[in-house]
Design a protein around this motif. Structure first.
Motif, PDB file in Angstrom:
ATOM      1  N   ALA A   9      37.155  15.152  22.408  1.00 46.46           N
ATOM      2  CA  ALA A   9      36.085  14.929  23.393  1.00 46.46           C
ATOM      3  C   ALA A   9      36.664  14.318  24.662  1.00 46.46           C
ATOM      4  O   ALA A   9      37.234  13.225  24.621  1.00 46.46           O
ATOM      5  N   GLU A  34      35.952  19.436  24.005  1.00 45.27           N
ATOM      6  CA  GLU A  34      34.591  19.090  24.444  1.00 45.27           C
ATOM      7  C   GLU A  34      34.598  18.581  25.875  1.00 45.27           C
ATOM      8  O   GLU A  34      35.356  17.666  26.212  1.00 45.27           O
ATOM      9  N   PRO A  38      30.209  12.167  30.160  1.00 47.23           N
ATOM     10  CA  PRO A  38      30.576  11.595  31.465  1.00 47.23           C
ATOM     11  C   PRO A  38      31.221  12.632  32.384  1.00 47.23           C
ATOM     12  O   PRO A  38      30.974  12.622  33.595  1.00 47.23           O
ATOM     13  N   ASP A  63      28.960  18.824  25.864  1.00 45.16           N
ATOM     14  CA  ASP A  63      28.137  17.719  25.338  1.00 45.16           C
ATOM     15  C   ASP A  63      27.071  17.372  26.373  1.00 45.16           C
ATOM     16  O   ASP A  63      27.150  16.364  27.068  1.00 45.16           O
ATOM     17  N   ILE A 115      22.568  10.737  17.513  1.00 41.07           N
ATOM     18  CA  ILE A 115      22.744   9.430  18.146  1.00 41.07           C
ATOM     19  C   ILE A 115      21.399   8.704  18.278  1.00 41.07           C
ATOM     20  O   ILE A 115      20.414   9.268  18.764  1.00 41.07           O
ATOM     21  N   HIS A 138      26.571  11.022  14.749  1.00 41.76           N
ATOM     22  CA  HIS A 138      27.242  10.419  15.903  1.00 41.76           C
ATOM     23  C   HIS A 138      26.763   8.992  16.157  1.00 41.76           C
ATOM     24  O   HIS A 138      25.565   8.759  16.332  1.00 41.76           O
ATOM     25  N   VAL A 139      27.697   8.081  16.169  1.00 39.06           N
ATOM     26  CA  VAL A 139      27.412   6.705  16.600  1.00 39.06           C
ATOM     27  C   VAL A 139      28.023   6.556  17.989  1.00 39.06           C
ATOM     28  O   VAL A 139      29.226   6.775  18.177  1.00 39.06           O
ATOM     29  N   ILE A 141      29.289   5.175  21.781  1.00 40.95           N
ATOM     30  CA  ILE A 141      30.354   4.229  22.107  1.00 40.95           C
ATOM     31  C   ILE A 141      29.810   2.803  22.218  1.00 40.95           C
ATOM     32  O   ILE A 141      30.374   1.866  21.655  1.00 40.95           O
ATOM     33  N   GLN A 144      29.107   1.549  18.785  1.00 40.63           N
ATOM     34  CA  GLN A 144      30.341   1.213  18.037  1.00 40.63           C
ATOM     35  C   GLN A 144      30.806  -0.203  18.368  1.00 40.63           C
ATOM     36  O   GLN A 144      31.299  -0.935  17.523  1.00 40.63           O
ATOM     37  N   GLY A 169      32.265   9.246  16.634  1.00 41.46           N
ATOM     38  CA  GLY A 169      32.054   7.853  17.009  1.00 41.46           C
ATOM     39  C   GLY A 169      33.160   6.966  16.520  1.00 41.46           C
ATOM     40  O   GLY A 169      33.166   6.527  15.363  1.00 41.46           O
ATOM     41  N   GLY A 170      34.167   6.768  17.368  1.00 37.16           N
ATOM     42  CA  GLY A 170      35.219   5.809  17.051  1.00 37.16           C
ATOM     43  C   GLY A 170      36.207   6.284  15.998  1.00 37.16           C
ATOM     44  O   GLY A 170      36.945   5.477  15.445  1.00 37.16           O
ATOM     45  N   LEU A 171      36.223   7.591  15.701  1.00 36.84           N
ATOM     46  CA  LEU A 171      37.169   8.062  14.680  1.00 36.84           C
ATOM     47  C   LEU A 171      38.600   7.949  15.189  1.00 36.84           C
ATOM     48  O   LEU A 171      38.864   8.098  16.383  1.00 36.84           O
ATOM     49  N   LEU A 188      34.850  14.916  15.617  1.00 33.21           N
ATOM     50  CA  LEU A 188      34.810  14.763  17.081  1.00 33.21           C
ATOM     51  C   LEU A 188      35.512  13.464  17.442  1.00 33.21           C
ATOM     52  O   LEU A 188      35.041  12.390  17.076  1.00 33.21           O
ATOM     53  N   VAL A 189      36.614  13.586  18.121  1.00 36.34           N
ATOM     54  CA  VAL A 189      37.402  12.382  18.411  1.00 36.34           C
ATOM     55  C   VAL A 189      37.603  12.272  19.915  1.00 36.34           C
ATOM     56  O   VAL A 189      38.103  13.196  20.558  1.00 36.34           O
ATOM     57  N   GLY A 190      37.213  11.115  20.452  1.00 39.22           N
ATOM     58  CA  GLY A 190      37.382  10.888  21.890  1.00 39.22           C
ATOM     59  C   GLY A 190      38.506   9.927  22.163  1.00 39.22           C
ATOM     60  O   GLY A 190      39.695  10.286  22.156  1.00 39.22           O
ATOM     61  N   SER A 191      38.120   8.681  22.338  1.00 41.86           N
ATOM     62  CA  SER A 191      39.026   7.637  22.816  1.00 41.86           C
ATOM     63  C   SER A 191      40.391   7.577  22.129  1.00 41.86           C
ATOM     64  O   SER A 191      41.408   7.427  22.787  1.00 41.86           O
TER      65      SER A 191
HETATM   66  O1  LIG Z   1      29.694  11.706  22.736  1.00 46.50           O
HETATM   67  C1  LIG Z   1      30.374  10.765  22.994  1.00 46.50           C
HETATM   68  C2  LIG Z   1      29.810   9.591  23.693  1.00 46.50           C
HETATM   69  O2  LIG Z   1      28.428   9.586  23.581  1.00 46.50           O
HETATM   70  C3  LIG Z   1      30.170   9.580  25.188  1.00 46.50           C
HETATM   71  O3  LIG Z   1      29.685  10.690  25.824  1.00 46.50           O
HETATM   72  C4  LIG Z   1      31.825  10.759  22.593  1.00 46.50           C
HETATM   73  O4  LIG Z   1      32.382  11.957  22.946  1.00 46.50           O
HETATM   74  C5  LIG Z   1      31.969  10.547  21.108  1.00 46.50           C
HETATM   75  O5  LIG Z   1      31.451   9.283  20.781  1.00 46.50           O
HETATM   76  C6  LIG Z   1      33.434  10.618  20.659  1.00 46.50           C
HETATM   77  O6  LIG Z   1      34.185   9.646  21.354  1.00 46.50           O
HETATM   78  P1  LIG Z   1      34.828   8.376  20.592  1.00 46.50           P
HETATM   79  O7  LIG Z   1      33.683   7.608  20.015  1.00 46.50           O
HETATM   80  O8  LIG Z   1      35.538   7.635  21.672  1.00 46.50           O
HETATM   81  O9  LIG Z   1      35.747   8.920  19.549  1.00 46.50           O
END
Ligand SMILES: O=C([C@H](O)CO)[C@H](O)[C@H](O)COP(=O)(O)O
Length: 428
Positions: A9, A34, A38, A63, A115, A138-139, A141, A144, A169-171, A188-191
């Motif tokens: 993400a 993704e 933002p 998203d 969410i 999804h949890v 940010i 989290q 969410g924070g994976l 789904l992995v972001g940060s």
């Molecule tokens: O969907 C997301 C969040 O609401 C910001 O738009 C993130 O993409 C999702 O939470 C994955 O990101 P991390 O939690 O940082 O892994």
């Protein structure tokens, strides 16, 4: 879908950075990319269009977090090149149905994001019945940061819906594997990927965790141990950033130079040069605490010196903060215990016993209550209210991760203002 799928993400606001990070994430093994919310808010559908142009063979997820006008927004994303479009599971049934219809018309899958949904299992089954293709446990940010966990949400719905489940969410490289074991089809992995200095390596680590998820479930640590460990990982500047530039005590210098101090406050209020209560506080404090003393910023007399510092070492106290002076600076430096003060003076003062221990005090411009978290390093000292300690520690870690990636981009030859697109984002 042959899974499990790794979806990286891109939750950035700068499109050119997102493209580069997306490229590195694919190199590391991400299957889907993704366009994070933002990024979409910053760049609109151009973000989706550009990602599809750059990565034509990769599934692009938009998203959109659609809350209304399901048809219009799915259509926009699909026409820009999205293969999967996200709608809020909490949106009205009419929005979900419209999104599903538009999805069918334009050949895109609809992912419903749970969410902040109050009854996630019930709603997951409802949106499945409305025809969505994927459900995302999804949890968010911000959630989290307050300790909400995507694995808990996932386990509520896993095995109880018949469509693929995404976990988000924070994976990270530990929990992504756990999410696979708990029933997730899409991770789904972001940060933890996109803020890494080496994005490809970070994606590879998550990929490995997904492909070989035989890792033992991580146990729950004591919350205060967890907070301490998080604060030890970050700097005082990371923390004030996480607090919207608040919490910094003014005028303190680190007597021992390059030290790191983390602990909960034992507060002391006293009058200039009266060292009875500051020294008695050593016997009140527990291992790991920080003694925080308001001595009225007196510069001519010190309520603290080497013998007191020595006693702290015996008790395992983490450090001392004084709005006032210290003496025996040379000896304190040798002892190495973090001591922060606003001045130095050779005068000792007297142990008269005025003041009190364990009440709310003002120290270097900040209110400090017993139990608040005190973190110090060479940049200075910051106080974090105890109620927000976990959240702030988590947010500070995100600040640090973000800086890690920015630093890497500067090392590659860019500058801070270019990386952050400063001119573009100046307040209008
Ligand atoms: O969907 C997301 C969040 O609401 C910001 O738009 C993130 O993409 C999702 O939470 C994955 O990101 P991390 O939690 O940082 O892994």
């Amino acid at each position: 879908m042959s899974g499990p799928i790794l979806q990286a993400a891109l939750d950035l606001i700068e499109l050119s950075r997102a493209v580069q990070i997306g490229r590195e994430a694919i190199q590391g093994g991400a299957d889907w990319i993704e366009a994070g919310t933002p990024l979409i808010k910053s760049e609109g559908m151009n973000a989706v269009r550009r990602l599809k142009e750059e990565f034509p063979d990769t599934i692009i997820v938009a998203d959109m977090k659609i809350a209304d006008t399901g048809t219009l927004e799915v259509e926009m994303a699909a026409k820009a090149g999205a293969d999967v479009v996200c709608v809020l599971a909490g949106a009205d049934d009419s929005v979900i149905s419209e999104a599903v219809r538009a999805g069918h018309l334009y050949g895109v899958k609809i992912m419903a994001d749970l969410i902040n949904v109050k009854e996630p299992l019930k709603r997951a089954q409802e949106v499945e019945a409305l025809g969505v293709d994927i459900i995302a446990a999804h949890v968010g940010i911000d959630q989290q940061m307050k300790g909400k966990n995507s694995l808990d949400l996932l386990s509520e719905i896993a095995g109880k819906v018949n469509i693929p489940i995404g976990a988000a969410g924070g994976l990270n490289a530990q929990t992504a594997g756990e999410a696979v074991l708990a029933g997730a089809d899409i991770l789904l992995v972001g940060s933890s990927i996109t803020k890494a200095a080496d994005v490809a390596a970070a994606a590879r680590n998550v990929r490995n965790s997904i492909d070989k998820p035989g890792i033992k479930k991580s146990g729950k640590a004591d919350i205060n141990d967890e907070i301490r460990a998080l604060f030890l990982e970050v700097s005082a500047p990371n923390i004030t950033d996480a607090m919207h530039r608040k919490g910094a005590m003014s005028g303190l210098i680190s007597i021992c130079g390059d030290v790191k101090m983390v602990g909960r406050a034992v507060t002391v209020e006293t009058v200039a040069g009266d060292w009875a209560k500051p020294v008695e506080a050593i016997d009140v404090a527990q291992r790991g605490d920080v003694i925080v003393i308001n001595n009225g910023r007196a510069t001519h007399v010190a309520p603290w010196g080497e013998l007191a510092t020595h006693s702290c070492l015996n008790k395992g106290i983490s450090g001392i903060v004084i709005d006032g002076s210290v003496r025996d600076v040379d000896d304190i430096k040798k002892l190495g215990l973090p001591v922060f003060a606003t001045a130095t003076s050779p005068n000792a003062g007297e142990p008269k016993g005025f003041g009190e221990i364990g009440t709310e005090i003002k120290c270097c411009g900040e209110s400090v209550r017993p139990g608040d978290w005190i973190i110090g390093d060479e940049s200075g000292v910051v106080v974090v209210p105890k109620e927000r300690a976990y959240e702030i520690a988590k947010r500070a870690l995100e600040v640090k991760k973000h800086e890690n990636r920015v630093r890497e981009e500067i090392k590659r030859g860019s500058t801070l203002s270019v990386v952050m697109e400063l001119v573009k984002w100046e307040k209008k």
